[in-house]
Design a protein around this motif. Sequence first.
Motif, PDB file in Angstrom:
ATOM      1  N   GLY A   1      -2.883  -0.899  -3.122  1.00 43.88           N
ATOM      2  CA  GLY A   1      -3.655  -0.621  -1.913  1.00 43.88           C
ATOM      3  C   GLY A   1      -2.812  -0.017  -0.815  1.00 43.88           C
ATOM      4  N   ASP A   2      -1.609  -0.554  -0.616  1.00 48.96           N
ATOM      5  CA  ASP A   2      -0.717  -0.014   0.414  1.00 48.96           C
ATOM      6  C   ASP A   2      -0.367   1.439   0.125  1.00 48.96           C
ATOM      7  N   TRP A   3      -0.135   1.746  -1.156  1.00 49.30           N
ATOM      8  CA  TRP A   3       0.259   3.120  -1.502  1.00 49.30           C
ATOM      9  C   TRP A   3      -0.890   4.095  -1.303  1.00 49.30           C
ATOM     10  N   MET A   4      -2.071   3.748  -1.745  1.00 46.81           N
ATOM     11  CA  MET A   4      -3.161   4.721  -1.710  1.00 46.81           C
ATOM     12  C   MET A   4      -3.829   4.848  -0.349  1.00 46.81           C
ATOM     13  N   PHE A   5      -3.934   3.738   0.392  1.00 47.81           N
ATOM     14  CA  PHE A   5      -4.767   3.758   1.579  1.00 47.81           C
ATOM     15  C   PHE A   5      -3.989   3.878   2.877  1.00 47.81           C
TER      16      PHE A   5
ATOM     17  N   HIS B   1     -24.996  13.588   0.220  1.00 50.92           N
ATOM     18  CA  HIS B   1     -26.338  13.305  -0.283  1.00 50.92           C
ATOM     19  C   HIS B   1     -26.896  11.979   0.243  1.00 50.92           C
ATOM     20  N   GLY B   2     -26.256  11.421   1.253  1.00 48.35           N
ATOM     21  CA  GLY B   2     -26.824  10.269   1.942  1.00 48.35           C
ATOM     22  C   GLY B   2     -26.588   8.919   1.322  1.00 48.35           C
ATOM     23  N   VAL B   3     -25.624   8.806   0.394  1.00 48.20           N
ATOM     24  CA  VAL B   3     -25.304   7.493  -0.170  1.00 48.20           C
ATOM     25  C   VAL B   3     -24.607   6.666   0.915  1.00 48.20           C
ATOM     26  N   LYS B   4     -25.162   5.502   1.231  1.00 50.31           N
ATOM     27  CA  LYS B   4     -24.694   4.732   2.382  1.00 50.31           C
ATOM     28  C   LYS B   4     -23.413   3.944   2.117  1.00 50.31           C
ATOM     29  N   VAL B   5     -23.264   3.447   0.893  1.00 50.27           N
ATOM     30  CA  VAL B   5     -22.093   2.625   0.558  1.00 50.27           C
ATOM     31  C   VAL B   5     -21.235   3.392  -0.444  1.00 50.27           C
ATOM     32  N   ARG B   6     -20.008   3.733  -0.031  1.00 49.26           N
ATOM     33  CA  ARG B   6     -19.131   4.570  -0.856  1.00 49.26           C
ATOM     34  C   ARG B   6     -17.766   3.880  -0.961  1.00 49.26           C
ATOM     35  N   ILE B   7     -17.426   3.442  -2.176  1.00 46.05           N
ATOM     36  CA  ILE B   7     -16.228   2.618  -2.391  1.00 46.05           C
ATOM     37  C   ILE B   7     -15.175   3.404  -3.158  1.00 46.05           C
ATOM     38  N   ALA B   8     -13.970   3.429  -2.630  1.00 49.09           N
ATOM     39  CA  ALA B   8     -12.820   3.962  -3.367  1.00 49.09           C
ATOM     40  C   ALA B   8     -11.998   2.782  -3.862  1.00 49.09           C
ATOM     41  N   HIS B   9     -11.627   2.811  -5.133  1.00 48.94           N
ATOM     42  CA  HIS B   9     -10.948   1.670  -5.748  1.00 48.94           C
ATOM     43  C   HIS B   9      -9.594   2.122  -6.305  1.00 48.94           C
ATOM     44  N   SER B  10      -8.523   1.529  -5.792  1.00 49.74           N
ATOM     45  CA  SER B  10      -7.164   1.869  -6.253  1.00 49.74           C
ATOM     46  C   SER B  10      -6.750   0.958  -7.394  1.00 49.74           C
ATOM     47  N   HIS B  11      -6.289   1.564  -8.484  1.00 45.79           N
ATOM     48  CA  HIS B  11      -5.844   0.793  -9.643  1.00 45.79           C
ATOM     49  C   HIS B  11      -4.375   1.030  -9.976  1.00 45.79           C
ATOM     50  N   ASN B  12      -3.689   1.795  -9.146  1.00 48.75           N
ATOM     51  CA  ASN B  12      -2.315   2.139  -9.500  1.00 48.75           C
ATOM     52  C   ASN B  12      -1.529   2.447  -8.250  1.00 48.75           C
ATOM     53  N   LYS B  13      -0.236   2.525  -8.409  1.00 50.55           N
ATOM     54  CA  LYS B  13       0.628   3.034  -7.353  1.00 50.55           C
ATOM     55  C   LYS B  13       1.503   4.103  -7.980  1.00 50.55           C
ATOM     56  N   SER B  14       2.159   4.881  -7.129  1.00 51.32           N
ATOM     57  CA  SER B  14       3.070   5.906  -7.621  1.00 51.32           C
ATOM     58  C   SER B  14       4.199   6.018  -6.623  1.00 51.32           C
ATOM     59  N   GLN B  15       4.894   7.112  -6.662  1.00 54.56           N
ATOM     60  CA  GLN B  15       6.030   7.313  -5.775  1.00 54.56           C
ATOM     61  C   GLN B  15       5.834   8.636  -5.044  1.00 54.56           C
ATOM     62  N   ASP B  16       5.901   8.607  -3.707  1.00 51.62           N
ATOM     63  CA  ASP B  16       5.687   9.822  -2.929  1.00 51.62           C
ATOM     64  C   ASP B  16       6.718  10.896  -3.256  1.00 51.62           C
ATOM     65  N   LYS B  17       7.891  10.478  -3.727  1.00 51.98           N
ATOM     66  CA  LYS B  17       8.904  11.481  -4.062  1.00 51.98           C
ATOM     67  C   LYS B  17       8.552  12.238  -5.345  1.00 51.98           C
ATOM     68  N   ASN B  18       7.590  11.708  -6.097  1.00 54.04           N
ATOM     69  CA  ASN B  18       7.159  12.382  -7.322  1.00 54.04           C
ATOM     70  C   ASN B  18       6.122  13.440  -6.963  1.00 54.04           C
TER      71      ASN B  18
ATOM     72  N   THR C   1     -16.631   4.347   2.680  1.00 56.90           N
ATOM     73  CA  THR C   1     -17.027   3.322   3.652  1.00 56.90           C
ATOM     74  C   THR C   1     -16.280   2.015   3.400  1.00 56.90           C
ATOM     75  N   HIS C   2     -15.801   1.816   2.173  1.00 53.02           N
ATOM     76  CA  HIS C   2     -15.072   0.604   1.822  1.00 53.02           C
ATOM     77  C   HIS C   2     -13.915   0.971   0.893  1.00 53.02           C
ATOM     78  N   LEU C   3     -12.814   0.255   1.013  1.00 51.60           N
ATOM     79  CA  LEU C   3     -11.630   0.479   0.187  1.00 51.60           C
ATOM     80  C   LEU C   3     -11.328  -0.792  -0.595  1.00 51.60           C
ATOM     81  N   PHE C   4     -11.206  -0.658  -1.913  1.00 54.19           N
ATOM     82  CA  PHE C   4     -10.852  -1.771  -2.791  1.00 54.19           C
ATOM     83  C   PHE C   4      -9.540  -1.452  -3.499  1.00 54.19           C
ATOM     84  N   SER C   5      -8.826  -2.499  -3.875  1.00 54.35           N
ATOM     85  CA  SER C   5      -7.601  -2.312  -4.645  1.00 54.35           C
ATOM     86  C   SER C   5      -7.416  -3.467  -5.619  1.00 54.35           C
ATOM     87  N   CYS C   6      -6.727  -3.175  -6.721  1.00 52.18           N
ATOM     88  CA  CYS C   6      -6.431  -4.219  -7.707  1.00 52.18           C
ATOM     89  C   CYS C   6      -5.304  -5.128  -7.240  1.00 52.18           C
TER      90      CYS C   6
END
Length: 289
Positions: free
Chosen positions: A76-80, A31-48, A66-71
Amino acid sequence: LDDFFDNHKYDIVHSHLDCMSAYPLKIAQKHGVKVRIAHSHNKSQDKNLKYPIKLLSKHLIPKYATHLFSCGKEAGDWMFGGNSYTVLNNAIDAEKYRYDYQIRNQVRDELKISKSDFVIGHVGRFNPQKNHPFLIDVFKSVHDKNRNSKLLLVGTGNGQSNIREKVDNLALSDSVIFLGNRGDVNRILQAMDVFLFPSLYEGLPLSIIEAQAAGLPCIISYSVPSECRVTDLAESLDLNLPIDEWADVVLEKQGTIRKNTIDDIKKSGFDVKQNVVKLEEFYLNSVEE
C-alpha cells in the motif's frame, strides 16, 4: 471498456491490476460508477525503470479511485504514495491446509519420494521476481551436504526453461521435480519439510501463509514483508548472505515436528471466511452510502 460500460450497469468496480488500475477506474468514473476500488497486491522498486508506464500510472490512481485497498502495508505504501488505504489481508481456507500425516505419505508415494527424503518446496511463477536461480543455488548447496534431499517446484512461467537448463547443468535433474500448475497445493505442501521463498520483492505472498497453515518451516528473504510471518515457523534471511549460509539454515530444519497452526492463521486475520464477511459488509455499506 467504453462499450462494456455502455451495456452494463454496476455499482462497484474493484480493480486488481495494480498500477494499471488507473485506466479501468477512469472509464468507470466516466460512466458514473460511484464506488471505484484500486487494490494493490505487490510492491516494486522505484529505481527499476523497466516498466516506466506502470510507475507513471500509479500516480493517477488516487484521481480515479474512491477507495484504496492493499494486501499489506508495504504494498500500500508503495502504490498509493501517502494516500490513506485499507488493508484487506490475502486469505486462505485455513482448514484445507491443516497438516495431515496420511496425506503426506500419499503425496510422497505419488511423487515417488521416500519417507526418509528431506524435501524442500517452493510455489511461484517462473519469473525474475521469484528468484529461482538463487533458489536452485541454495538447493545445490543443500544437496551437496544431504544427497537424500529433493526439491519440489510448483508453478509455470516464461523462465521455466532456463531453470530446467540450470538444473541439468548442475546435475540435479534426478532431485528436482517440476510439478507445473497444481490445483492441490494444499496436498503438495504436506509432502514438504521446508518451504523456501527467496523473492526479490513481494506484496504479501499468499503461498507463505499457506505453507505456515500446513505447519511448514519457511525460509524467506528480507524482501518479503514481515507481515506474512504470522507464526514462529517463518524466518527471514538477507539475500546478500552466502549461499552456503542459506543452505545451512535450511538444513537446520531437518526433523522439525509439524504442528497445528490453524488458530494462529485465524487470529492473524488470514482466514478467508472472516475476510469474506468484511468485504461483503464494505460492499453493502459503500453502496448504501
